[in-house]
Design a protein around this motif. Structure first.
Motif, PDB file in Angstrom:
ATOM      1  N   ILE A 121       0.829  -1.150  -0.039  1.00 29.99           N
ATOM      2  CA  ILE A 121       0.182   0.125   0.084  1.00 29.99           C
ATOM      3  C   ILE A 121       0.912   1.254   0.033  1.00 29.99           C
ATOM      4  CG2 ILE A 121      -1.822   1.121   1.290  1.00 29.99           C
ATOM      5  CD1 ILE A 121      -2.695  -1.384   2.497  1.00 29.99           C
ATOM      6  N   SER A 122       2.058   1.321   0.880  1.00 30.76           N
ATOM      7  CA  SER A 122       2.939   2.348   0.862  1.00 30.76           C
ATOM      8  C   SER A 122       4.220   1.822   0.653  1.00 30.76           C
ATOM      9  CB  SER A 122       2.939   3.103   2.205  1.00 30.76           C
ATOM     10  OG  SER A 122       3.074   2.107   3.267  1.00 30.76           O
ATOM     11  N   PRO A 123       5.316   2.374  -0.426  1.00 34.92           N
ATOM     12  CA  PRO A 123       6.253   1.854  -0.763  1.00 34.92           C
ATOM     13  C   PRO A 123       7.322   1.760   0.307  1.00 34.92           C
ATOM     14  CG  PRO A 123       5.912   4.259  -2.126  1.00 34.92           C
ATOM     15  CD  PRO A 123       4.936   3.636  -0.935  1.00 34.92           C
ATOM     16  N   PHE A 124       8.173   0.711   0.219  1.00 37.32           N
ATOM     17  CA  PHE A 124       9.178   0.301   1.447  1.00 37.32           C
ATOM     18  C   PHE A 124      10.458   0.936   0.940  1.00 37.32           C
ATOM     19  CE2 PHE A 124       9.865  -3.073  -1.848  1.00 37.32           C
ATOM     20  CZ  PHE A 124      11.193  -3.101  -1.726  1.00 37.32           C
ATOM     21  N   LEU A 125      11.280   1.421   1.890  1.00 36.25           N
ATOM     22  CA  LEU A 125      12.625   2.322   1.931  1.00 36.25           C
ATOM     23  C   LEU A 125      13.458   1.225   2.458  1.00 36.25           C
ATOM     24  CD1 LEU A 125      11.698   5.520   3.869  1.00 36.25           C
ATOM     25  CD2 LEU A 125      11.174   5.028   1.355  1.00 36.25           C
ATOM     26  N   LEU A 126      14.710   1.157   1.732  1.00 37.80           N
ATOM     27  CA  LEU A 126      15.937   0.196   1.885  1.00 37.80           C
ATOM     28  C   LEU A 126      17.032   1.083   2.196  1.00 37.80           C
ATOM     29  CD1 LEU A 126      16.107  -2.661   1.882  1.00 37.80           C
ATOM     30  CD2 LEU A 126      17.323  -2.606  -0.250  1.00 37.80           C
ATOM     31  N   TYR A 217       3.678  -9.407   8.104  1.00 34.56           N
ATOM     32  CA  TYR A 217       2.725  -8.728   7.303  1.00 34.56           C
ATOM     33  C   TYR A 217       2.177  -7.506   7.958  1.00 34.56           C
ATOM     34  CZ  TYR A 217      -1.550  -8.304   4.421  1.00 34.56           C
ATOM     35  OH  TYR A 217      -2.619  -7.741   3.835  1.00 34.56           O
ATOM     36  N   LEU A 218       1.903  -7.688   9.497  1.00 33.05           N
ATOM     37  CA  LEU A 218       1.459  -6.853  10.459  1.00 33.05           C
ATOM     38  C   LEU A 218       2.416  -5.616  10.886  1.00 33.05           C
ATOM     39  CD1 LEU A 218      -0.664  -8.739  13.038  1.00 33.05           C
ATOM     40  CD2 LEU A 218      -1.611  -7.769  10.736  1.00 33.05           C
ATOM     41  N   ALA A 219       3.775  -6.039  10.893  1.00 38.06           N
ATOM     42  CA  ALA A 219       4.696  -5.024  11.242  1.00 38.06           C
ATOM     43  C   ALA A 219       4.969  -3.974  10.112  1.00 38.06           C
ATOM     44  CB  ALA A 219       5.964  -5.585  11.830  1.00 38.06           C
ATOM     45  N   GLY A 220       5.026  -4.430   8.802  1.00 39.02           N
ATOM     46  CA  GLY A 220       5.548  -3.722   7.663  1.00 39.02           C
ATOM     47  C   GLY A 220       6.970  -4.092   7.442  1.00 39.02           C
ATOM     48  N   LEU A 221       7.486  -3.637   6.128  1.00 40.12           N
ATOM     49  CA  LEU A 221       8.867  -4.008   5.619  1.00 40.12           C
ATOM     50  C   LEU A 221       9.493  -2.951   5.407  1.00 40.12           C
ATOM     51  CD1 LEU A 221       6.797  -6.725   4.940  1.00 40.12           C
ATOM     52  CD2 LEU A 221       8.960  -7.350   3.769  1.00 40.12           C
ATOM     53  N   GLY A 222      10.960  -2.937   5.718  1.00 42.74           N
ATOM     54  CA  GLY A 222      11.892  -1.745   5.438  1.00 42.74           C
ATOM     55  C   GLY A 222      12.082  -0.828   6.417  1.00 42.74           C
ATOM     56  N   ALA A 223      12.496   0.229   6.205  1.00 39.82           N
ATOM     57  CA  ALA A 223      12.716   1.230   7.163  1.00 39.82           C
ATOM     58  C   ALA A 223      11.514   2.126   7.335  1.00 39.82           C
ATOM     59  CB  ALA A 223      14.150   2.070   6.686  1.00 39.82           C
ATOM     60  N   LYS A 224      11.477   2.950   8.509  1.00 38.35           N
ATOM     61  CA  LYS A 224      10.605   4.101   8.634  1.00 38.35           C
ATOM     62  C   LYS A 224       9.314   3.675   8.718  1.00 38.35           C
ATOM     63  CE  LYS A 224      13.622   8.080   7.585  1.00 38.35           C
ATOM     64  NZ  LYS A 224      13.673   8.393   8.846  1.00 38.35           N
ATOM     65  N   THR A 225       8.832   2.315   8.805  1.00 36.48           N
ATOM     66  CA  THR A 225       7.513   1.670   8.863  1.00 36.48           C
ATOM     67  C   THR A 225       6.618   2.483   9.700  1.00 36.48           C
ATOM     68  OG1 THR A 225       8.218   0.167  10.510  1.00 36.48           O
ATOM     69  CG2 THR A 225       8.273  -0.622   8.373  1.00 36.48           C
ATOM     70  N   ARG A 226       6.948   2.939  10.919  1.00 35.17           N
ATOM     71  CA  ARG A 226       5.901   3.955  11.681  1.00 35.17           C
ATOM     72  C   ARG A 226       5.763   5.238  10.994  1.00 35.17           C
ATOM     73  NH1 ARG A 226       8.963   1.542  15.966  1.00 35.17           N
ATOM     74  NH2 ARG A 226      10.278   3.513  16.353  1.00 35.17           N
ATOM     75  N   ASN A 227       6.367   5.605  10.182  1.00 39.06           N
ATOM     76  CA  ASN A 227       6.334   6.726   9.507  1.00 39.06           C
ATOM     77  C   ASN A 227       5.390   6.555   8.122  1.00 39.06           C
ATOM     78  OD1 ASN A 227       9.220   7.295  10.765  1.00 39.06           O
ATOM     79  ND2 ASN A 227       8.205   9.155  10.750  1.00 39.06           N
ATOM     80  N   GLY A 228       4.852   5.385   7.858  1.00 40.60           N
ATOM     81  CA  GLY A 228       3.921   5.160   6.726  1.00 40.60           C
ATOM     82  C   GLY A 228       4.733   4.881   5.766  1.00 40.60           C
ATOM     83  N   ASN A 229       5.692   3.744   6.005  1.00 44.01           N
ATOM     84  CA  ASN A 229       6.320   3.130   4.834  1.00 44.01           C
ATOM     85  C   ASN A 229       6.111   1.537   4.707  1.00 44.01           C
ATOM     86  OD1 ASN A 229       7.327   5.567   3.362  1.00 44.01           O
ATOM     87  ND2 ASN A 229       8.409   5.778   5.404  1.00 44.01           N
ATOM     88  N   GLY A 230       6.302   0.948   3.762  1.00 44.54           N
ATOM     89  CA  GLY A 230       6.307  -0.550   3.740  1.00 44.54           C
ATOM     90  C   GLY A 230       5.277  -1.162   4.372  1.00 44.54           C
ATOM     91  N   CYS A 231       4.022  -0.825   4.215  1.00 47.38           N
ATOM     92  CA  CYS A 231       2.759  -1.283   4.484  1.00 47.38           C
ATOM     93  C   CYS A 231       2.246  -2.199   3.419  1.00 47.38           C
ATOM     94  CB  CYS A 231       1.610  -0.276   5.135  1.00 47.38           C
ATOM     95  SG  CYS A 231       0.125  -1.049   5.668  1.00 47.38           S
ATOM     96  N   PRO A 232       2.049  -3.704   3.818  1.00 49.65           N
ATOM     97  CA  PRO A 232       1.962  -4.672   2.741  1.00 49.65           C
ATOM     98  C   PRO A 232       0.210  -4.835   2.513  1.00 49.65           C
ATOM     99  CG  PRO A 232       3.120  -5.644   4.537  1.00 49.65           C
ATOM    100  CD  PRO A 232       2.764  -4.212   4.973  1.00 49.65           C
ATOM    101  N   THR A 233       0.212  -5.367   1.757  1.00 48.20           N
ATOM    102  CA  THR A 233      -1.243  -5.968   1.045  1.00 48.20           C
ATOM    103  C   THR A 233      -1.144  -7.248   0.580  1.00 48.20           C
ATOM    104  OG1 THR A 233      -3.129  -5.193   0.192  1.00 48.20           O
ATOM    105  CG2 THR A 233      -1.194  -4.632  -1.298  1.00 48.20           C
ATOM    106  N   LEU A 234      -2.116  -8.138   0.778  1.00 48.77           N
ATOM    107  CA  LEU A 234      -2.102  -9.512  -0.177  1.00 48.77           C
ATOM    108  C   LEU A 234      -2.291  -9.132  -1.506  1.00 48.77           C
ATOM    109  CD1 LEU A 234      -4.611 -11.449   2.394  1.00 48.77           C
ATOM    110  CD2 LEU A 234      -1.958 -11.481   2.020  1.00 48.77           C
TER     111      LEU A 234
END
Length: 236
Positions: A121-126, A217-234
Motif C-alpha cells: 500500500i505504501s512503498p518500502f524504503l531500503l 505482514y502486520l509490522a511492515g517491511l523496510g525502514a521508517k515503517t511507523r512513518n507510513g512506509n512498507g505497509c503490505p497488502t495481499l
C-alpha cells in the motif's frame, strides 16, 4: 491487527506522510496508549498505508488509511480509535479531519498461513549499509541481491528475535520495478525544504511459520515503517 479508517465522502488532501503519522499518533494516544509506545526508539512495531489517488507534485486525495501492527497493546487501542481523533493541523499546510470517518476491521490475512504473496500500500524504503555513524542514506535503485537479507534483518530487530521467515522476489518483477523510483514525501522542514525519499513497491513472497509470517505482514517491511512506509497488502 489491521483496521481501516475510511474517510467516505470526505477524502483528505495530504501531501506529507508525516501529517498522517501525526494524526494517527494523536488518535492512538487518545485511545489509551502512552506516547512512547507509539513514537521513539522504544515504540511498538506498527505501520500504515494511505489508500489514495495522487498526481505527481500535488497532494494525495486519501480515501482511507490502513493501520497495521502485530503488537497486542496497539491492537487493543486500535479498536477503540475514535475516527474524529484522526486529525491534525500541520505547519506544513496539511489539514486532516477524521470527523465523519468510519473505523472498519481489515483482518485480511487468514490464520495459519505459512506462505503469502504481498504487494505494498505504501512503498518500502531500503537503507544503504552504514559505515560507523555516517548519515543514513537510502537506495535510489533496488539492490536485488541485498533486499531479502536487509528486510529480514529489520524485521528481526523489531521482533527482538530471529524470525523463522524467508523473503523472495521474482527476478523479473524485481528487475522491472526496481528501476522505477517512487518518491515518498515524508515531511517539510520549517526552512521550507522537503524530505523526499526513494521507495519501492516490488511484489514479494513471505514463507515461514504462520506466526512469523503474520508478524512480518502486520509490522511492515523496510525502514521508517511507523512513518507510513512498507505497509503490505495481499496480492490477489
Amino acid at each position: 491487527m489491521r483496521v481501516r479508517i475510511d474517510f467516505g465522502n470526505t477524502p483528505q488532501m495530504v501531501q506529507f506522510t508525516d501529517s498522517m503519522n501525526a494524526a494517527l499518533v494523536s488518535a492512538l494516544v487518545a485511545a489509551g496508549l502512552r506516547s512512547e509506545e507509539v513514537v521513539g526508539e522504544t515504540a511498538e512495531p506498527w505501520t500504515f498505508g494511505m489508500e489514495a489517488y495522487s498526481h505527481p507534485g500535488r497532494k494525495r486525495l486519501v480515501h482511507s488509511v490502513v493501520l497495521s501492527s502485530p503488537s497486542t497493546r496497539l491492537s487493543e487501542a486500535a479498536v477503540r480509535i475514535n475516527p474524529a481523533d484522526v486529525s491534525v493541523t500541520s505547519c506544513n499546510g496539511d489539514v486532516i479531519d477524521g470527523t465523519g470517518a468510519r473505523l472498519l476491521p481489515c483482518n485480511d490475512l487468514p490464520s495459519g498461513v505459512s506462505e503469502i504473496m504481498i504487494g505494498f500500500i505504501s512503498p518500502f524504503l531500503l537503507p544503504v549499509k552504514k559505515n560507523g555513524r555516517t548519515k543514513t542514506r537510502f537506495h535510489e535503485e533496488l539492490p536485488i541481491d541485498e533486499v531479502p537479507t536487509a528486510l529480514k534483518m529489520g524485521l528481526d530487530r523489531r521482533a527482538k528475535r530471529s524470525l523463522d521467515l524467508s523473503i523472495a522476489m521474482d527476478p523479473l518483477s524485481a528487475a522491472t520495478d526496481g528501476r522505477r523510483k517512487h518518491l515518498v514525501h515524508i515531511r517539510r522542514f520549517p526552512s521550507g525544504k522537503k524530505m523526499i525519499l526513494p521507495g519501492f513497491v516490488v511484489p514479494m513472497t513471505l514463507r515461514g511459520t504462520p506466526d512469523d509470517v503474520r508478524f512480518a505482514y502486520l509490522a511492515g517491511l523496510g525502514a521508517k515503517t511507523r512513518n507510513g512506509n512498507g505497509c503490505p497488502t495481499l496480492m490477489q
